[in-house]
Scaffold this active site. Structure first.
Site, PDB file in Angstrom:
ATOM      1  N   GLY B  53       0.934  -1.226  -0.013  1.00  0.00           N
ATOM      2  CA  GLY B  53       0.099   0.062  -0.024  1.00  0.00           C
ATOM      3  C   GLY B  53       0.909   1.115  -0.119  1.00  0.00           C
ATOM      4  O   GLY B  53       2.020   1.267   0.500  1.00  0.00           O
ATOM      5  N   SER B  54       0.149   2.414  -0.539  1.00  0.00           N
ATOM      6  CA  SER B  54       1.173   3.689  -0.450  1.00  0.00           C
ATOM      7  C   SER B  54       1.025   4.200   0.807  1.00  0.00           C
ATOM      8  O   SER B  54       0.193   3.890   1.762  1.00  0.00           O
ATOM      9  CB  SER B  54       0.711   4.607  -1.628  1.00  0.00           C
ATOM     10  OG  SER B  54       1.090   4.012  -2.839  1.00  0.00           O
ATOM     11  N   GLY B  55       1.613   5.522   1.143  1.00  0.00           N
ATOM     12  CA  GLY B  55       1.499   6.227   2.564  1.00  0.00           C
ATOM     13  C   GLY B  55       2.912   5.918   3.287  1.00  0.00           C
ATOM     14  O   GLY B  55       2.870   6.306   4.432  1.00  0.00           O
ATOM     15  N   HIS B  56       3.502   5.065   2.758  1.00  0.00           N
ATOM     16  CA  HIS B  56       4.823   4.703   3.522  1.00  0.00           C
ATOM     17  C   HIS B  56       6.177   5.299   2.759  1.00  0.00           C
ATOM     18  O   HIS B  56       7.293   4.923   3.224  1.00  0.00           O
ATOM     19  CB  HIS B  56       5.030   3.184   3.541  1.00  0.00           C
ATOM     20  CG  HIS B  56       3.857   2.634   4.216  1.00  0.00           C
ATOM     21  ND1 HIS B  56       3.531   2.819   5.218  1.00  0.00           N
ATOM     22  CD2 HIS B  56       3.246   1.428   3.469  1.00  0.00           C
ATOM     23  CE1 HIS B  56       2.337   2.034   5.498  1.00  0.00           C
ATOM     24  NE2 HIS B  56       2.126   1.193   4.440  1.00  0.00           N
ATOM     25  N   LYS B 104       6.035  -7.295   2.656  1.00  0.00           N
ATOM     26  CA  LYS B 104       5.790  -7.133   4.003  1.00  0.00           C
ATOM     27  C   LYS B 104       4.772  -7.981   4.381  1.00  0.00           C
ATOM     28  O   LYS B 104       3.802  -8.058   3.787  1.00  0.00           O
ATOM     29  CB  LYS B 104       5.427  -5.540   4.334  1.00  0.00           C
ATOM     30  CG  LYS B 104       6.670  -4.724   3.898  1.00  0.00           C
ATOM     31  CD  LYS B 104       6.533  -3.344   4.627  1.00  0.00           C
ATOM     32  CE  LYS B 104       5.532  -2.480   4.076  1.00  0.00           C
ATOM     33  NZ  LYS B 104       5.080  -2.369   2.804  1.00  0.00           N
ATOM     34  N   ASP B 109      -1.015  -8.164   1.161  1.00  0.00           N
ATOM     35  CA  ASP B 109       0.113  -8.326   0.327  1.00  0.00           C
ATOM     36  C   ASP B 109       0.786  -9.653   0.080  1.00  0.00           C
ATOM     37  O   ASP B 109       1.109  -9.763  -1.071  1.00  0.00           O
ATOM     38  CB  ASP B 109       1.263  -7.589   1.214  1.00  0.00           C
ATOM     39  CG  ASP B 109       0.991  -6.110   1.080  1.00  0.00           C
ATOM     40  OD1 ASP B 109       0.185  -5.679   0.296  1.00  0.00           O
ATOM     41  OD2 ASP B 109       1.717  -5.202   1.804  1.00  0.00           O
ATOM     42  N   HIS B 218      -0.114   1.324   9.873  1.00  0.00           N
ATOM     43  CA  HIS B 218      -1.172   1.672   9.379  1.00  0.00           C
ATOM     44  C   HIS B 218      -2.220   2.129  10.720  1.00  0.00           C
ATOM     45  O   HIS B 218      -3.513   1.916  10.517  1.00  0.00           O
ATOM     46  CB  HIS B 218      -2.017   0.380   8.597  1.00  0.00           C
ATOM     47  CG  HIS B 218      -0.864  -0.307   7.743  1.00  0.00           C
ATOM     48  ND1 HIS B 218      -0.283  -1.429   7.760  1.00  0.00           N
ATOM     49  CD2 HIS B 218      -0.745   0.111   6.097  1.00  0.00           C
ATOM     50  CE1 HIS B 218       0.542  -1.630   6.846  1.00  0.00           C
ATOM     51  NE2 HIS B 218       0.079  -0.838   5.784  1.00  0.00           N
TER      52      HIS B 218
END
Lengths: 330, 330
Positions: B53-56, B104, B109, B218
């Site tokens: 996921g994005s945001g990292h 991860k 994922d 998250h």
């Protein structure tokens, strides 16, 4: 105030020790000072020294290393380093080829760096300086006569650092630096203020839906407040101001830096970069390089700044692209 | 919510375009996908693919380039990329030597990356994978069976990236990766929650004087809330948890990563690093490398994580130190 610190009065000391510990392969803290100096030496070449108040990390210590700064002098948070600390930085940096001071245009910095240069002349170290005043938001400000020095300073570190590494003389570097300063302009927007740890509360206030154009990196007032706008509108506003300042023609060549002001995630910086890219394309500008990241911050301020560099000489790009060994220039 | 964005639903697309524009000297966005792939190719060698996921950010696209990842697959914010997107990533990354997926440990994922591996086998691309579960805070979590994968993943990108560049086979890289995973452990603390743009409010709440140990990237629940402590107490707590997990002996050799979770300034990260340095010294550990920075973030979460890497082989350090060309590993 929520911060991961111990005593606010000890932040500078602890931060410098933590930085030096983490990066001992590249730098050292000069004992008893607030100077971070590189361990690499290049005998006979000019050394670059920059610095100023802390709170702008990774500036300036993160740019100390081979190919950029020889030393950074780190003042207390948002406070100019004293002349004796700058003098220590000059002595630590000197490699026998003279020292160029890169000073952001704040009255205290200019005064203290110039006093330090006089001290160093007593030691037969040849010292010259340039003053960076890239922020086009306002003329004169809380701590500044004239325009403020902000994120464009990092581009000057990079280009002059490579030029110094390549063997330019002190006078040549000063001339190149002054030419660069004339060709680098920055303007930013803040959506959340910064909190100086020793103060414990934000340096100014913004309403929940409000942003301010042109805020300085110490929270100095900008030029207009309005309701928070979408990224593309912010990009339009900042590009329009830069267009006025540069008076560019279609086909002119520019380097671009999108700089995060501290708490703004890369996610937002890249969304903003995308809007700037569209504006650059619409203006017909030729993009020579682009960089995105939080390089000149204001502690935990949220916001971005946009820096453009008018490329007058291909050599600048060669210097810009030369590899470096620092902790924060990737 | 104050963010510099346009439409929350378009963030991924705009961010990827902005990233690819800014870094076109190193990467490209594969047309019609959410894959960032390096332009450098090393025919016949193994390619590494990671993502999630994005945001990292800068994970994972910031680590795409020579010597690290061949491609990063970027899902929507805090959402696994779909199998077809991962499949596109595998195809873009493949250089003829097989592809190693670095996943991860989140249920979505793992499932989607494994499905993509099956798709790629139909194209005669040999694919293997490793699963990173370095977060020792909790067993099982909101989106995870077993332990979560967090900042230690970046160290694995660096070491395996250099090993792939050096010509190790797919099986050798998988084995090395699995050994590294066993020797990398992370634990963190959050003092302010993250806000997912499409949600518009923080994912959890903390009181003004409160922090939470072990929060996931998250916003998954951690293991204890208490009043905000000084940095040195936080360092003690995290080091004690890591000591329990590693059961180290005096003289053991470790790499260290202090990771900012997004909105935490480098200033605080270095103060915290200084406290960790004192604890490492008191424990008599031998520090092989240290790194400080916001490498695996949680949008605008404030907090830090501490990762230790038990060095079992000098070769790992050689790989760790090999130069890379990426946008975010300096």
């Amino acid at each position: 105030m929520k911060k991961i610190i111990n005593n606010p009065d000890h932040i500078l000391d602890e931060m410098l020790d933590g930085f030096a510990f983490a990066n001992s392969h590249l730098v050292e803290r000069v004992v008893g000072t607030s100077v971070i100096a590189r361990t690499y030496r290049q005998e006979g070449k000019v050394a670059l020294v920059s610095g100023g108040g802390s709170g702008h990390e990774p500036s300036h210590a993160g740019f100390v290393g081979k190919g950029m700064l020889a030393a950074a002098v780190c003042g207390e948070v948002f406070t100019s380093p004293t002349p004796d600390q700058v003098y220590e930085g000059i002595k630590a940096a000197d490699q026998g080829g003279g020292v160029l001071l890169i000073i952001k245009n704040y009255t205290g910095d200019v005064m203290n760096f110039e006093m330090a240069a006089e001290l160093a002349e007593g030691d037969d170290i040849e010292v010259a300086h340039i003053v960076v005043d890239d922020d086009i938001a306002v003329e004169d400000s809380s701590f500044t006569a004239g325009k403020r020095g902000v994120a464009g300073t990092v581009i000057i570190h990079k280009i002059l650092g490579a030029a110094a590494e390549s063997g330019l003389s002190l006078q040549e570097l000063k001339t190149l630096g002054e030419t660069l300063v004339k060709n680098i302009k920055t303007i930013g927007v803040s959506i959340l203020p910064a909190t100086v740890p020793a103060v414990g509360k934000p340096g100014f206030e913004l309403k929940d839906d409000e942003m301010e154009y042109g805020v300085g990196i110490h929270g100095e007032p900008g030029y207009r407040r309005e309701a928070l706008k979408p990224s593309k509108d912010i990009a339009e506003e900042l590009m329009a101001k830069l267009k006025d300042a540069f008076d560019w023609q279609k086909g002119d060549r520019y380097g671009v830096l999108v700089n995060g002001l501290g708490a703004t995630p890369l996610m937002e910086q890249f969304v903003f970069m995308n809007d700037v890219a569209k504006a650059l394309d619409r203006e017909g500008l030729d993009v020579a390089f682009t960089k995105v990241g939080s390089l000149m911050t204001s502690i935990d301020m949220a916001g971005v700044s946009l820096t453009l560099v008018k490329i007058e000489d291909e050599k600048w790009l060669e210097y810009y692209r030369m590899p470096v060994e620092t902790t924060d220039w990737a």
